[in-house]
Design an enzyme around this catalytic site. Structure first.
Site, PDB file in Angstrom:
ATOM      1  N   HIS A 127       0.860  -1.178   0.000  1.00 38.92           N
ATOM      2  CA  HIS A 127       0.000   0.000   0.000  1.00 38.92           C
ATOM      3  C   HIS A 127       0.901   1.234   0.000  1.00 38.92           C
ATOM      4  O   HIS A 127       2.033   1.187   0.477  1.00 38.92           O
ATOM      5  CB  HIS A 127      -0.874  -0.038   1.256  1.00 38.92           C
TER       6      HIS A 127
ATOM      7  N   ASP B  47       2.956  -4.524   7.796  1.00 35.39           N
ATOM      8  CA  ASP B  47       1.691  -3.816   7.637  1.00 35.39           C
ATOM      9  C   ASP B  47       0.588  -4.861   7.721  1.00 35.39           C
ATOM     10  O   ASP B  47       0.370  -5.630   6.786  1.00 35.39           O
ATOM     11  CB  ASP B  47       1.678  -3.097   6.287  1.00 35.39           C
TER      12      ASP B  47
ATOM     13  N   GLN C 203      -4.684  -5.374   6.523  1.00 36.64           N
ATOM     14  CA  GLN C 203      -5.637  -6.266   5.865  1.00 36.64           C
ATOM     15  C   GLN C 203      -5.596  -7.682   6.434  1.00 36.64           C
ATOM     16  O   GLN C 203      -6.467  -8.497   6.099  1.00 36.64           O
ATOM     17  CB  GLN C 203      -5.346  -6.319   4.361  1.00 36.64           C
TER      18      GLN C 203
ATOM     19  N   LYS D 191     -10.974  -1.187  10.213  1.00 34.95           N
ATOM     20  CA  LYS D 191     -11.093  -2.407   9.414  1.00 34.95           C
ATOM     21  C   LYS D 191     -11.466  -3.612  10.279  1.00 34.95           C
ATOM     22  O   LYS D 191     -11.622  -4.720   9.768  1.00 34.95           O
ATOM     23  CB  LYS D 191      -9.790  -2.675   8.661  1.00 34.95           C
TER      24      LYS D 191
ATOM     25  N   CYS E  21      -4.776   2.689  -3.666  1.00 31.97           N
ATOM     26  CA  CYS E  21      -3.527   3.145  -3.038  1.00 31.97           C
ATOM     27  C   CYS E  21      -2.434   2.097  -3.201  1.00 31.97           C
ATOM     28  O   CYS E  21      -1.638   1.853  -2.286  1.00 31.97           O
ATOM     29  CB  CYS E  21      -3.742   3.486  -1.554  1.00 31.97           C
TER      30      CYS E  21
END
Length: 420
Positions: A137, A214, A217, A240, A378
């Site tokens: 991202h 990261d 997700q 999220k 993104c």
């Protein structure tokens, strides 16, 4: 990864009633858009919030609101207790060793920038190299580019294959004596690819290189155990995970956090201040300058409690069932192409329709009450890799249903008729 691999071979559907059981917890799902029932398939951008989290936010604002860490009166003590309880909830959620390893941030982007400023600007020098991947991202690309430009460092990038999988052999070849840091995504937001981060972390550590993950997700879709992964940093966002916006966490190993310089200066991140010298507070407070998003943190904790009661394994199994069903339905439509075909992925389905721009897809689906994400997500390097400007992305949560996927498929057929 073992859990996900097992789910790929499941022939039964023990969790097929999950949406029916929990869907009523989300009042926004009763909404109508353009006189059609809302079909919300943009969960990778932001999931919806259950009533229990909404109620928790209201209870804080109406009966517990005060600033924290700064007073001895009743409300301040209550607010401080609830805020720190939320920190411990997040600690247990990812199995961090200590609650002081959990830093509240405004989200994943803020957390990555904290590491860039606090660790990168202190320890990365001219000529050093930082490894990223083609699946990142922008929030895990741009901060490192800013650092590289400032320091004279170099960015090295792990390529992907046509299925959207990292080429791990190429990753290992990128390491050399100048490699100083690795930043990589656990799950691609654009494709849903699950990266083999545990082995990638282990390889980096063999070279003495720290790793940031990261997890924006990944955390909503699978169990995350930072001690098992042995990552040095792990970041994700509340919105999220059925929580509020404006809140997230950075996990960091205590030893590394203690070695870092603060990202922001101000109240609560100090031990003492004179005009001659300031001494900093202990972690985690060294990185939480000013009044934090107290209500959002408490709401985040409530969201984690809600998801934990359902169970991440059950959520992962059901979402994978939805992904398989959606893939089976959409892959058979002539002129529709799924981008990212690895078997190891979360419930994200990114697709293009021949002759139709993704923005038109999103606009026409919206007329039917269907919410999907369109654009480059993104993640422009991924789009460049597949030589496309954008995709339409349907992303599923445990409150989605197969009937909603059928509605999406009908919408795709309708779009093709418009452009035929």
């Amino acid at each position: 990864m073992k859990i996900v691999d097992a789910l790929l071979d499941m022939n039964t559907s023990p969790t097929s009633e999950l949406a029916a059981r929990y869907r009523a917890d989300f009042p926004i799902l009763n909404l109508k858009v353009n006189d059609k029932p809302l079909v919300y398939l943009d969960n990778a951008a932001s999931s919806q919030m259950p009533q229990s989290v909404i109620d928790r936010l209201i209870r804080y604002q109406t009966t517990q609101h005060a600033n924290i860490h700064r007073a001895v009166h009743y409300l301040s003590e209550i607010a401080t207790r609830e805020y720190e309880t939320a920190r411990r909830t997040l600690q247990h959620f990812i199995n961090a060793r200590e609650d002081r390893e959990i830093i509240f941030t405004s989200g994943t982007t803020d957390a990555i920038n904290l590491v860039m400023h606090g660790y990168g600007r202190k320890f990365i020098q001219s000529g050093d190299e930082i490894i990223l991947t083609n699946l990142e991202h922008h929030s895990n690309i741009v901060p490192w580019q800013m650092l590289a430009e400032e320091k004279g460092a170099t960015i090295r990038v792990v390529p992907i294959n046509d299925a959207g999988e990292l080429l791990v052999d190429e990753y290992e070849k990128l390491f050399n004596p100048r490699t100083r840091f690795v930043a990589l995504t656990h799950v691609s937001n654009a494709l849903g690819t699950i990266n083999p981060i545990k082995s990638m972390i282990a390889f980096a550590h063999q070279q003495g290189v720290p790793v940031l993950i990261d997890g924006a997700q990944a955390a909503p879709h699978m169990k995350v155990d930072v001690q098992d992964l042995d990552c040095d940093f792990y970041a994700f966002s509340g919105h999220k995970l059925c929580g509020p916006t404006g809140i997230g966490i950075l996990y960091g190993k205590a030893k590394l956090l203690e070695s870092m310089q603060p990202f922001k200066g101000g109240g609560d991140m100090i031990a003492s201040v004179t005009f001659e010298k300031t001494t900093y507070n202990t972690i985690p407070y060294k990185f939480e300058a000013g009044t934090p998003p107290i209500a959002a943190a408490i709401g985040f904790g409530a969201a984690i409690e809600y998801l934990s009661k359902i169970g991440l394994d059950a959520i992962a199994a059901y979402e994978h069932e939805l992904l398989n069903y959606a893939t089976e339905q959409i892959i058979t439509i002539p002129g529709v192409h799924i981008i990212g075909n690895t078997r190891t992925k979360v419930a994200v389905l990114s697709f293009i329709i021949d002759g139709v721009h993704p923005h038109d897809v999103g606009t026409l689906l919206n007329q039917e009450g269907i919410a999907v994400r369109t654009g480059h997500h993104c993640a422009q390097p991924i789009m460049q890799r597949f030589k496309i400007p954008a995709t339409s992305r349907a992303s599923f949560a445990f409150y989605n249903t197969k009937a909603e996927i059928n509605t999406l498929v009908e919408g795709i057929h309708s779009i093709q008729k418009v452009f035929s």
